[in-house]
Design an enzyme around this catalytic site. Structure first.
Site, short mmCIF file in Angstrom:
data_model
loop_
_atom_site.label_atom_id
_atom_site.label_comp_id
_atom_site.label_asym_id
_atom_site.label_seq_id
_atom_site.Cartn_x
_atom_site.Cartn_y
_atom_site.Cartn_z
N LYS A 24 -2.35 -10.00 -5.62
CA LYS A 24 -2.39 -8.54 -5.79
C LYS A 24 -3.83 -8.14 -6.09
O LYS A 24 -4.21 -7.82 -7.23
CB LYS A 24 -1.40 -8.08 -6.89
CG LYS A 24 -0.96 -6.63 -6.72
CD LYS A 24 0.30 -6.35 -7.49
CE LYS A 24 0.67 -4.87 -7.55
NZ LYS A 24 0.83 -4.17 -6.29
N TYR B 257 -4.70 -6.64 -9.86
CA TYR B 257 -4.06 -5.54 -10.59
C TYR B 257 -2.55 -5.71 -10.60
O TYR B 257 -2.01 -6.58 -9.92
CB TYR B 257 -4.45 -4.19 -9.99
CG TYR B 257 -3.74 -3.82 -8.70
CD1 TYR B 257 -4.07 -4.43 -7.49
CD2 TYR B 257 -2.74 -2.86 -8.68
CE1 TYR B 257 -3.42 -4.08 -6.32
CE2 TYR B 257 -2.09 -2.50 -7.50
CZ TYR B 257 -2.43 -3.11 -6.32
OH TYR B 257 -1.79 -2.78 -5.15
N LEU C 270 3.04 -9.54 -0.33
CA LEU C 270 3.06 -9.53 -1.79
C LEU C 270 4.51 -9.81 -2.22
O LEU C 270 5.43 -9.18 -1.69
CB LEU C 270 2.61 -8.16 -2.32
CG LEU C 270 2.51 -8.15 -3.84
CD1 LEU C 270 1.20 -8.79 -4.27
CD2 LEU C 270 2.62 -6.75 -4.40
N GLU D 225 4.99 -6.54 5.73
CA GLU D 225 5.42 -5.61 4.68
C GLU D 225 4.87 -4.23 5.00
O GLU D 225 4.37 -4.00 6.10
CB GLU D 225 4.95 -6.11 3.31
CG GLU D 225 3.45 -6.28 3.22
CD GLU D 225 2.97 -6.83 1.87
OE1 GLU D 225 3.71 -6.76 0.89
OE2 GLU D 225 1.82 -7.31 1.83
#
Ligand code: PDD
Length: 289
Positions: free
Chosen positions: A149, A35, A205, A181
């Site tokens: 992702k 996505y 990411l 993250e």
């Protein structure tokens, strides 16, 4: 449906209530898909080439061809934005490996499922920006390909909920004693006026907002680096921020129930947020792409 007027599904534009996907879709059964979330400011898609490049990278890694070319994506987005009345929105798009009898192996010759919509963009509140938000550290329990992702976000959802259960807005993830993250954001720390964010690699990411913050810092002579952030550096930071397309550049002022630095959003955050907002304003006015 959260103010969503129309969705795009496999070549059609439909009211959200009537859009249907098979229960045998591999997105539903396996979480087999990827996505993107793309912010829209003043009706224009922000950093679109970067988001489409990351989509291509995610698709390549899961061995799925991009079902639409950039011009076709552009047409889909333009219609979704128009139907929502323009302004500030966020576009969500996802592509799954399509509908097939349940079998882990890839199905041959199956069309992917392509889904997208635009919805009003929810900014961080004025209070969150003024006061900063709380975060907690959690062990990074995700897989080893966080650079993709992927729609399979169970670990991210568990981690975000863990943060919320502890009264915090985000979980900052630690793997082998180092920051990776957030559950749905990238992390920056500031020490003695220097910004540091973990380097790209399989554990994070590659955030589009992260890259923009680095780009703006470099363009304006703000010291910054992409370096491993050990947990001691996180806990000893003068400032901590999280970045994402929807949260922009948000200060973290409490970490594990203790103040970060002064406990207030810091001067480097004020500087970087001002640069980010100025860039966004020039984008709205068409002065930058
Ligand atoms: N998430 N890391 C993770 C795990 C994320 O899910 C996100 C964004 C980011 C920031 O990336 P970007 O700056 O390109 O938005 C980093 C989106 C917003 C989401 O899942 O809703």
């Amino acid at each position: 449906m959260n103010g969503i007027r129309l969705v795009y599904l496999n070549g059609q534009f439909l009211p959200p209530e009537t859009a249907r996907v098979s229960v045998f879709d591999r997105g539903f059964v396996f979480g087999d898909g990827v996505y993107e979330v793309i912010p829209v400011f003043g009706g224009r898609l922000f950093r679109l080439p970067q988001h489409l490049a990351r989509l291509d990278a995610s698709l390549r890694e899961i061995r799925l061809a991009n079902p639409l070319n950039p011009a076709q994506w552009g047409e889909v987005f333009a219609r979704l934005v128009r139907e929502q009345g323009g302004g500030d929105l966020s576009i969500y798009l996802q592509i799954t490996r399509g509908v097939a009898p349940r079998d882990h192996a890839f199905p041959p010759n199956v069309a992917p499922t392509v889904f997208a919509y635009a919805q009003p963009l929810k900014y961080p509140s004025a209070e969150q920006l003024a006061q900063g938000v709380a975060a907690v550290t959690c062990s990074d329990i995700r897989w080893l390909r966080c650079d993709i992702k992927a729609i399979a976000l169970l670990a991210n959802a568990l981690l975000r909920q863990e943060a919320i259960d502890q009264g915090a807005a985000e979980a900052i993830l630690l793997r082998d004693g180092c920051v990776t993250e957030g559950a749905a954001s990238n992390i920056f720390v500031v020490k003695h006026g220097r910004l540091v964010t973990p380097p790209k690699g399989p554990y994070i990411l590659p955030g589009v907002t992260r890259d923009l913050v680095l780009e703006l810092a470099r363009a304006h002579g703000v010291a910054c680096a992409e370096e491993t952030v050990h947990e001691e550096a996180l806990f000893g930071a003068d400032e901590v921020w999280l970045t994402s397309s929807t949260r922009e550049v948000l200060p973290v002022t409490r970490l594990n129930n203790k103040p970060v630095g002064s406990g207030r959003p810091g001067p480097m955050h004020a500087r970087m947020l001002a640069l980010y907002l100025a860039y966004k304003q020039s984008f709205r006015e068409g002065a930058v792409d």
